[in-house]
Write a protein that holds these residues in place. Structure first.
Motif, PDB file in Angstrom:
ATOM      1  N   SER A 334       0.863  -1.174   0.000  1.00  0.00           N
ATOM      2  CA  SER A 334       0.000   0.000   0.000  1.00  0.00           C
ATOM      3  C   SER A 334       0.903   1.228   0.000  1.00  0.00           C
ATOM      4  CB  SER A 334      -0.924   0.003   1.221  1.00  0.00           C
ATOM      5  OG  SER A 334      -0.181   0.106   2.413  1.00  0.00           O
ATOM      6  N   PRO A 335       0.384   2.392  -0.387  1.00  0.00           N
ATOM      7  CA  PRO A 335       1.239   3.577  -0.504  1.00  0.00           C
ATOM      8  C   PRO A 335       1.968   3.907   0.800  1.00  0.00           C
ATOM      9  CG  PRO A 335      -0.891   3.957  -1.543  1.00  0.00           C
ATOM     10  CD  PRO A 335      -1.004   2.656  -0.823  1.00  0.00           C
ATOM     11  N   ILE A 336       3.149   4.506   0.664  1.00  0.00           N
ATOM     12  CA  ILE A 336       3.917   4.935   1.831  1.00  0.00           C
ATOM     13  C   ILE A 336       3.222   6.133   2.462  1.00  0.00           C
ATOM     14  CG2 ILE A 336       6.142   5.763   2.664  1.00  0.00           C
ATOM     15  CD1 ILE A 336       6.098   2.837   1.669  1.00  0.00           C
ATOM     16  N   ASP A 337       2.867   6.009   3.723  1.00  0.00           N
ATOM     17  CA  ASP A 337       2.170   7.073   4.435  1.00  0.00           C
ATOM     18  C   ASP A 337       3.151   8.119   4.963  1.00  0.00           C
ATOM     19  OD1 ASP A 337      -0.259   8.163   5.925  1.00  0.00           O
ATOM     20  OD2 ASP A 337       1.133   7.778   7.588  1.00  0.00           O
ATOM     21  N   ARG A 338       4.293   7.667   5.495  1.00  0.00           N
ATOM     22  CA  ARG A 338       5.254   8.604   6.079  1.00  0.00           C
ATOM     23  C   ARG A 338       6.615   7.909   6.230  1.00  0.00           C
ATOM     24  NH1 ARG A 338       2.192   6.479  10.135  1.00  0.00           N
ATOM     25  NH2 ARG A 338       3.286   5.711  12.008  1.00  0.00           N
ATOM     26  N   TYR A 339       7.612   8.736   6.401  1.00  0.00           N
ATOM     27  CA  TYR A 339       8.938   8.282   6.824  1.00  0.00           C
ATOM     28  C   TYR A 339       9.172   8.769   8.247  1.00  0.00           C
ATOM     29  CZ  TYR A 339       9.817   7.328   1.902  1.00  0.00           C
ATOM     30  OH  TYR A 339       9.735   6.842   0.621  1.00  0.00           O
ATOM     31  N   GLU A 340       9.886   7.976   9.022  1.00  0.00           N
ATOM     32  CA  GLU A 340      10.241   8.374  10.391  1.00  0.00           C
ATOM     33  C   GLU A 340      11.758   8.444  10.477  1.00  0.00           C
ATOM     34  OE1 GLU A 340       8.324   5.562  12.944  1.00  0.00           O
ATOM     35  OE2 GLU A 340       6.332   6.441  12.639  1.00  0.00           O
ATOM     36  N   LEU A 341      12.257   9.632  10.825  1.00  0.00           N
ATOM     37  CA  LEU A 341      13.692   9.874  10.905  1.00  0.00           C
ATOM     38  C   LEU A 341      14.145   9.734  12.355  1.00  0.00           C
ATOM     39  CD1 LEU A 341      16.290  10.879   9.427  1.00  0.00           C
ATOM     40  CD2 LEU A 341      15.596  13.194  10.107  1.00  0.00           C
ATOM     41  N   TYR A 342      15.242   8.996  12.547  1.00  0.00           N
ATOM     42  CA  TYR A 342      15.792   8.779  13.881  1.00  0.00           C
ATOM     43  C   TYR A 342      17.202   9.361  13.936  1.00  0.00           C
ATOM     44  CZ  TYR A 342      11.894   5.662  14.838  1.00  0.00           C
ATOM     45  OH  TYR A 342      10.629   5.153  15.037  1.00  0.00           O
ATOM     46  N   LEU A 363      20.853  21.676  15.967  1.00  0.00           N
ATOM     47  CA  LEU A 363      21.940  20.793  16.383  1.00  0.00           C
ATOM     48  C   LEU A 363      23.095  21.582  16.983  1.00  0.00           C
ATOM     49  CD1 LEU A 363      21.965  18.472  13.235  1.00  0.00           C
ATOM     50  CD2 LEU A 363      20.625  18.223  15.339  1.00  0.00           C
ATOM     51  N   GLN A 364      23.985  20.855  17.646  1.00  0.00           N
ATOM     52  CA  GLN A 364      25.180  21.453  18.217  1.00  0.00           C
ATOM     53  C   GLN A 364      26.314  21.449  17.192  1.00  0.00           C
ATOM     54  OE1 GLN A 364      25.312  22.903  21.355  1.00  0.00           O
ATOM     55  NE2 GLN A 364      23.098  22.529  21.197  1.00  0.00           N
ATOM     56  N   PRO A 365      27.150  22.486  17.193  1.00  0.00           N
ATOM     57  CA  PRO A 365      28.268  22.492  16.244  1.00  0.00           C
ATOM     58  C   PRO A 365      29.299  21.419  16.573  1.00  0.00           C
ATOM     59  CG  PRO A 365      28.423  24.352  17.755  1.00  0.00           C
ATOM     60  CD  PRO A 365      27.100  23.701  18.002  1.00  0.00           C
ATOM     61  N   ASP A 366      30.003  20.978  15.542  1.00  0.00           N
ATOM     62  CA  ASP A 366      31.112  20.023  15.684  1.00  0.00           C
ATOM     63  C   ASP A 366      30.711  18.804  16.508  1.00  0.00           C
ATOM     64  OD1 ASP A 366      33.650  18.993  15.336  1.00  0.00           O
ATOM     65  OD2 ASP A 366      34.514  20.113  17.024  1.00  0.00           O
ATOM     66  N   THR A 367      29.542  18.249  16.186  1.00  0.00           N
ATOM     67  CA  THR A 367      29.004  17.109  16.942  1.00  0.00           C
ATOM     68  C   THR A 367      28.624  15.999  15.973  1.00  0.00           C
ATOM     69  OG1 THR A 367      28.134  18.592  18.632  1.00  0.00           O
ATOM     70  CG2 THR A 367      27.218  16.361  18.565  1.00  0.00           C
ATOM     71  N   LEU A 368      28.978  14.764  16.335  1.00  0.00           N
ATOM     72  CA  LEU A 368      28.683  13.606  15.504  1.00  0.00           C
ATOM     73  C   LEU A 368      27.276  13.091  15.810  1.00  0.00           C
ATOM     74  CD1 LEU A 368      29.952  11.534  13.467  1.00  0.00           C
ATOM     75  CD2 LEU A 368      30.454  10.121  15.473  1.00  0.00           C
ATOM     76  N   TYR A 369      26.469  12.903  14.765  1.00  0.00           N
ATOM     77  CA  TYR A 369      25.130  12.348  14.898  1.00  0.00           C
ATOM     78  C   TYR A 369      25.002  11.136  13.989  1.00  0.00           C
ATOM     79  CZ  TYR A 369      23.948  16.821  17.101  1.00  0.00           C
ATOM     80  OH  TYR A 369      23.898  17.902  17.932  1.00  0.00           O
ATOM     81  N   VAL A 370      24.195  10.174  14.423  1.00  0.00           N
ATOM     82  CA  VAL A 370      23.945   8.964  13.639  1.00  0.00           C
ATOM     83  C   VAL A 370      22.459   8.904  13.303  1.00  0.00           C
ATOM     84  CG1 VAL A 370      24.068   6.451  13.562  1.00  0.00           C
ATOM     85  CG2 VAL A 370      25.856   7.746  14.740  1.00  0.00           C
ATOM     86  N   TYR A 371      22.152   8.750  12.011  1.00  0.00           N
ATOM     87  CA  TYR A 371      20.780   8.787  11.532  1.00  0.00           C
ATOM     88  C   TYR A 371      20.361   7.455  10.911  1.00  0.00           C
ATOM     89  CZ  TYR A 371      20.940  13.886  11.948  1.00  0.00           C
ATOM     90  OH  TYR A 371      21.039  15.166  12.410  1.00  0.00           O
ATOM     91  N   GLN A 372      19.057   7.182  11.005  1.00  0.00           N
ATOM     92  CA  GLN A 372      18.366   6.123  10.268  1.00  0.00           C
ATOM     93  C   GLN A 372      17.004   6.665   9.852  1.00  0.00           C
ATOM     94  OE1 GLN A 372      18.039   2.780  12.960  1.00  0.00           O
ATOM     95  NE2 GLN A 372      19.647   1.660  11.895  1.00  0.00           N
ATOM     96  N   ASP A 388      22.805   3.079   8.305  1.00  0.00           N
ATOM     97  CA  ASP A 388      23.201   4.053   9.325  1.00  0.00           C
ATOM     98  C   ASP A 388      24.059   5.127   8.662  1.00  0.00           C
ATOM     99  OD1 ASP A 388      23.800   1.676  12.042  1.00  0.00           O
ATOM    100  OD2 ASP A 388      21.956   2.575  11.289  1.00  0.00           O
ATOM    101  N   LEU A 389      23.805   6.370   9.001  1.00  0.00           N
ATOM    102  CA  LEU A 389      24.604   7.474   8.489  1.00  0.00           C
ATOM    103  C   LEU A 389      25.182   8.250   9.660  1.00  0.00           C
ATOM    104  CD1 LEU A 389      25.575   9.291   6.122  1.00  0.00           C
ATOM    105  CD2 LEU A 389      23.504  10.653   6.509  1.00  0.00           C
TER     106      LEU A 389
END
Length: 447
Positions: A334-342, A363-372, A388-389
């Motif tokens: 069925s169609p994609i309703d939404r994406y959820e960013l973590y 966000l904070q400067p010079d800070t490492l974040y991990v996204y999915q 993972d990014l």
């Protein structure tokens, strides 16, 4: 910061952003042969506005679009001046070719692993007297494209899905009169960056008009897609001689024969959450083959029938307090309703199902974040997560942040991965591998 952490900032190799797959481009054939990985296949990327030779030019049609970066130089057009594809620039007539006839309508199809707001597609062809023993250069091609597909919407930032081509996108190109071996250059010009994507297709123009070939099978579609099967159907072909069979191509390598008059076929040799390209030709009783059909691109559902995972999550740029993210679309029963960013395991925001980018702010400067990112369909089924990014915000500095696709002169100062850097030699930043901290020949840390 150690080298392992610096490497993690670049994240996984992402298959960005698009390629010509039908008829197979030179880069697509190289990918099939294992000479290019998926990322290199999709990143034949350099400055737009070919056949221009300089950067910093304004689009005369869309003056608010970003100015172009440096187009590929002569001799490096097929590779788009990317080192990973330098073998594509070799002169000669040894390349795998597609048989066509003058006056044919050639259906050429692009697949986008990460779609962009688009300004135009330009298609060039070599001159009648071109010399295949020489490298591909501007004087080998006609000065003007023989076909253009233009998106007129302006300004680009006021639109989103309306400027993103369907995936895949097929254009019907009326071929000019030619004889023998020629090269078609396909250029996808992006509206929201200074770049374009370059693919060359090698053609063999046969004598005659091809009218005695079977008609092209029309209406190829995936009638059903699950995690274990793709059910295909199409309309019958006709011709001067009876149709003997249909030959289905999957990803340009696997061929399956379906005897006429059957016009359907189930591919039960697929895996979950995978992308497949299909096209079909008709073969008559004399062995004559039709031109390939318009292709269909299918992504199978995830294991158990959940939506396919979002592809190629990557950063399109980092500021001191924000990161611009982009990914490839999911598909589902069925169609994609939404994406959820973590971010770091916590949900950031729901994003509408027709969008595939988001700027994460505050966000904070010079800070490492991990996204999915995950996809949720209309029935509430949740996909597997994307890659993972790991990406770091820009550091507060007296110097500008290092960026991809910029021209740097010797002595230029930039900030990157928590430090300041001095450019050691002039270059254009065409790859993450050329970033400060990764390319010692190009950058040294500035104390």
């Amino acid at each position: 910061m150690n080298q392992a952490e610096q490497n993690s900032l670049r994240g996984p190799v992402t298959p960005r952003h698009g390629h010509v797959f039908t008829p197979a481009s030179r880069a697509y054939f190289a990918w099939q042969a294992g000479m290019l990985d998926e990322g290199a296949l999709n990143q034949r990327e350099a400055g737009k506005f070919f056949p221009q030779t300089q950067a910093g030019l304004t689009d005369p049609f869309a003056k608010d679009d970003p100015k172009n970066l440096l187009p590929p130089p002569d001799g490096k057009i097929a590779s788009a001046n990317q080192a990973t594809g330098k073998m594509l620039d070799q002169p000669g007539d040894h390349w795998s070719k597609h048989e066509v006839c003058s006056g044919d309508t050639l259906d050429i199809s692009w697949y986008f692993s990460a779609n962009h707001r688009t300004r135009r597609f330009n298609y060039f062809i070599t001159k009648p007297d071109w010399d295949s023993t020489k490298v591909l250069a501007r004087d080998q091609f006609e000065a003007e494209p023989f076909h253009t597909e233009l998106i007129e919407l302006q300004p680009y930032w006021a639109y989103d899905a309306e400027m993103k081509p369907s995936n895949p996108t097929t254009h019907a190109l009326p071929l000019p009169a030619r004889e023998g071996y020629h090269v078609l250059l396909a250029v996808w010009e992006v509206a929201d960056t200074g770049n374009a994507f370059y693919h060359v297709v090698d053609l063999d123009f046969l004598p005659g008009d091809g009218d005695d070939r079977p008609s092209v099978p029309m209406g190829l579609k995936a009638a059903e897609v699950t995690d274990k099967k793709v059910a295909l159907s199409w309309q019958p072909s006709s011709g001067a001689h009876p149709i003997e069979c249909y030959q289905l191509s999957r990803n340009g390598t696997d061929t399956f024969v379906v005897p006429a008059p059957i016009t359907h076929w189930d591919d039960d040799q697929v895996t979950a959450d995978a992308t497949y390209h299909y096209s079909i030709v008709a073969v008559d009783s004399k062995g004559a083959r039709s031109r390939p059909s318009a292709p269909v691109v299918v992504r199978t559902l995830g294991e158990g029938g959940v939506p396919s995972a979002p592809q190629s999550l990557h950063s399109m740029g980092q500021a001191v307090d924000s990161i611009r993210l982009m990914w490839g679309a999911s598909s589902g029963a069925s169609p994609i309703d939404r994406y959820e960013l973590y971010r770091d395991g916590q949900q950031v925001a729901p994003i509408a199902g027709d969008r595939t980018e988001h700027t994460d702010g505050g966000l904070q400067p010079d800070t490492l974040y991990v996204y999915q990112v995950v996809a949720v369909d209309g029935e509430g089924k949740v996909s597997a997560p994307s890659n993972d990014l790991a990406v770091r915000t820009a550091v507060k500095s007296d110097y500008p942040a290092w960026r991809l696709y910029q021209d740097y002169a010797s002595g230029d100062l930039v900030s990157h991965v928590g430090a300041d850097w001095r450019c050691r030699q002039a270059h254009q930043s065409l790859s993450e591998d050329w970033a400060p901290g990764a390319a010692a020949a190009l950058w040294q840390q500035h104390e």
